[in-house]
Design a protein around this motif. Structure first.
Motif, mmCIF file in Angstrom:
data_model
loop_
_atom_site.group_PDB
_atom_site.id
_atom_site.type_symbol
_atom_site.label_atom_id
_atom_site.label_comp_id
_atom_site.label_asym_id
_atom_site.label_seq_id
_atom_site.Cartn_x
_atom_site.Cartn_y
_atom_site.Cartn_z
ATOM 1 N N SER A 98 0.820 -1.213 0.000
ATOM 2 C CA SER A 98 0.000 0.000 0.000
ATOM 3 C C SER A 98 0.855 1.266 0.000
ATOM 4 C CB SER A 98 -0.933 0.004 1.212
ATOM 5 O OG SER A 98 -0.198 -0.133 2.424
ATOM 6 N N GLU A 101 2.413 1.834 -3.443
ATOM 7 C CA GLU A 101 1.413 2.277 -4.414
ATOM 8 C C GLU A 101 0.778 3.609 -4.043
ATOM 9 O OE1 GLU A 101 -1.218 -1.007 -4.200
ATOM 10 O OE2 GLU A 101 0.138 -2.414 -5.196
ATOM 11 N N SER A 102 1.299 4.281 -3.020
ATOM 12 C CA SER A 102 0.663 5.504 -2.521
ATOM 13 C C SER A 102 0.883 6.710 -3.419
ATOM 14 C CB SER A 102 1.175 5.817 -1.110
ATOM 15 O OG SER A 102 2.574 6.101 -1.136
ATOM 16 N N GLY A 106 4.563 5.238 -8.256
ATOM 17 C CA GLY A 106 5.099 4.165 -7.425
ATOM 18 C C GLY A 106 6.271 4.630 -6.586
ATOM 19 N N ASP A 143 9.495 -3.237 -5.319
ATOM 20 C CA ASP A 143 8.402 -4.178 -5.156
ATOM 21 C C ASP A 143 8.437 -4.669 -3.714
ATOM 22 O OD1 ASP A 143 10.444 -6.075 -5.015
ATOM 23 O OD2 ASP A 143 10.152 -6.765 -7.077
#
Length: 317
Positions: A98, A101-102, A106, A143
């Motif tokens: 999370s 992805e904020s 990215g 990632d």
């Protein structure tokens, strides 16, 4: 993307990260928020102090967040800044999906090795310790794995025979800061990050975190291996040996050939200017050391003032 540059959230903690933050602050990319670890006790007085990244952010009036972990509230705070990119440099906290992805593009990370070699917490020191001749900086798209993301940019640096953990840290901190800004300029021209180059997991090595328990010299090792560890562990945790019941810190040493038979850990030479200890193969000449409560000093000075305890240096317990 805006001609004003990328809106950046910066996540980092130590001096290495502060170097990258300073470079971004001097660029056209606005830093809208900083995330760094909570204040920790530091120094002899063990007073709470903010991280180097926090200090730099505060000096530049940037909002600072110091969550113990990146929980829902912390990630919601990240999202609230509507930033283009999360930049992570030696943050020291696990980032959930999370958080990665904020931001619109990215998250990217500045890592002090040529990935996939030396993933993990101490890539600078482990590269020296292993005898690598080349290292560098990798900018990767993050990632959820440990330093496993696609490589977006890399730059190399030769490891010199005299480099220490400290000197190589400073060089790579500058290299990382410069490469980061070049990448931000590139990213600002597109609507997405470049695909990057996938890492080969078969070539991955792990740079485990440094521990004080590793500092005690094992004289049964070959002299070049011990010499590399001395360099890698300067300035922290600093290699140690016993001398007359005291623990001596060794900041600098030189590996030498040894023609005579000698038990590892025994003194080969102990005179007014030389202190040489036999190793599993070869010998180690001590160049700079420190007694408890004292300051680092050249071995010639130490031999003049503390000759008797130094005659015990290197003897295995």
């Amino acid at each position: 993307m805006s001609q004003d540059g990328l809106r950046v959230i910066f996540a980092g903690t130590p001096e290495f990260a502060a170097c990258s933050l300073a470079a971004v602050l001097a660029s056209r990319h606005p830093v809208v928020a900083v995330f760094t670890q909570p204040d920790r006790p530091r120094g002899r007085g063990r007073r709470l102090q903010g991280s180097p990244v926090k200090q730099l952010a505060t000096e530049n009036d940037i909002p600072v967040h110091q969550p113990e972990k990146l929980d829902v509230a912390a990630v919601d705070a990240m999202r609230g800044y509507r930033a283009h990119l999360l930049v992570v440099v030696a943050y020291g906290l696990i980032l959930p999906a999370s958080a990665l992805e904020s931001c619109r593009l990215g998250a990217v990370n500045v890592h002090a090795s040529l990935l996939p070699r030396w993933r993990g917490a101490a890539p600078i020191q482990r590269a020296i310790q292993a005898g690598d001749t080349v290292t560098g900086i990798t900018i990767m798209a993050m990632d959820e794995g440990l330093d496993t993301g696609a490589m977006l940019a890399r730059c190399e640096r030769t490891i010199r025979p005299t480099d220490t953990g400290g000197s190589l840290h400073d060089l790579l901190a500058r290299d990382g800061a410069e490469l980061l800004v070049r990448c931000l300029d590139q990213f600002a021209t597109g609507s997405a990050l470049p695909d990057g180059e996938a890492q080969d997991p078969g070539k991955a090595t792990y740079a485990r975190k440094l521990d004080k328990g590793e500092a005690a010299i094992d004289w049964s090792l070959d002299a070049p291996a011990i010499e590399r560890t001395v360099r890698a562990f300067n300035p922290w945790p600093v290699a140690t040996a016993r001398a007359g019941g005291e623990v001596v810190r060794i900041f600098s040493a030189e590996a030498l050939p040894l023609d005579q038979e000698a038990e590892p850990g025994s003194l080969v030479t102990a005179d007014s200017r030389n202190l040489v200890v036999a190793c599993g193969k070869g010998a180690l000449s001590i160049l700079e050391l420190q007694f408890p409560g004292g300051r680092p000093m050249a071995v010639a000075d130490a031999m003049n003032s503390r000759l008797e305890p130094l005659r015990e240096l290197g003897r295995l317990d």
